[in-house]
Design an enzyme around this catalytic site. Sequence first.
Site, PDB file in Angstrom:
ATOM      1  CD  GLU A   6      -3.288   1.011   1.525  1.00 16.55           C
ATOM      2  OE1 GLU A   6      -4.061   1.985   1.421  1.00 16.55           O
ATOM      3  OE2 GLU A   6      -3.639  -0.098   1.913  1.00 16.55           O
ATOM      4  CB  THR A   7       4.058   2.126   1.657  1.00 18.12           C
ATOM      5  OG1 THR A   7       3.561   1.974   2.982  1.00 18.12           O
ATOM      6  CG2 THR A   7       5.074   3.255   1.593  1.00 18.12           C
TER       7      THR A   7
END
Length: 145
Positions: free
Chosen positions: A64-65
């Site tokens: 997700e980062t």
Amino acid sequence: MRIWKQDTDLARVNGWCNNTMMETLGIAITEIGDDWLRGTMPVDHRTHQPFGLLHGGASVALAETLGSTAAMLTLDPAQELTVGLDINANHIRGVRSGTVTGTARPLHVGRTTQVWEIRIENQEGSLVCISRLTMAVVPARMIGK
């Protein structure tokens, strides 16, 4: 073809991680190509589950980062921002130590949504996790600080 609308200086992009979960987990953006972004995360006490393997949630946090950072770089933040809609991950192989590397590549960069594929590999280049992240593109005024 270069897809970024923002400055892609690594120090600037990594600065976004200060005082966040990404800093706590040791996530770092290491390379930015014309249409992809790569980052690493250590496999250690911060990212282990109780049996000494890389925690699946840590893999998802890395995915997700990378995907959300890449998504933001495609926009003018004075006008638009992205927020996560959906993420899925398939955990393929366990890792006990070392570093994993994730690479985010766009599958779709649209006006209202973006879809990113993130491949996470171990130090030998074997697939550890494959993830797909869907982001919503929203007006900047909708996100308050």
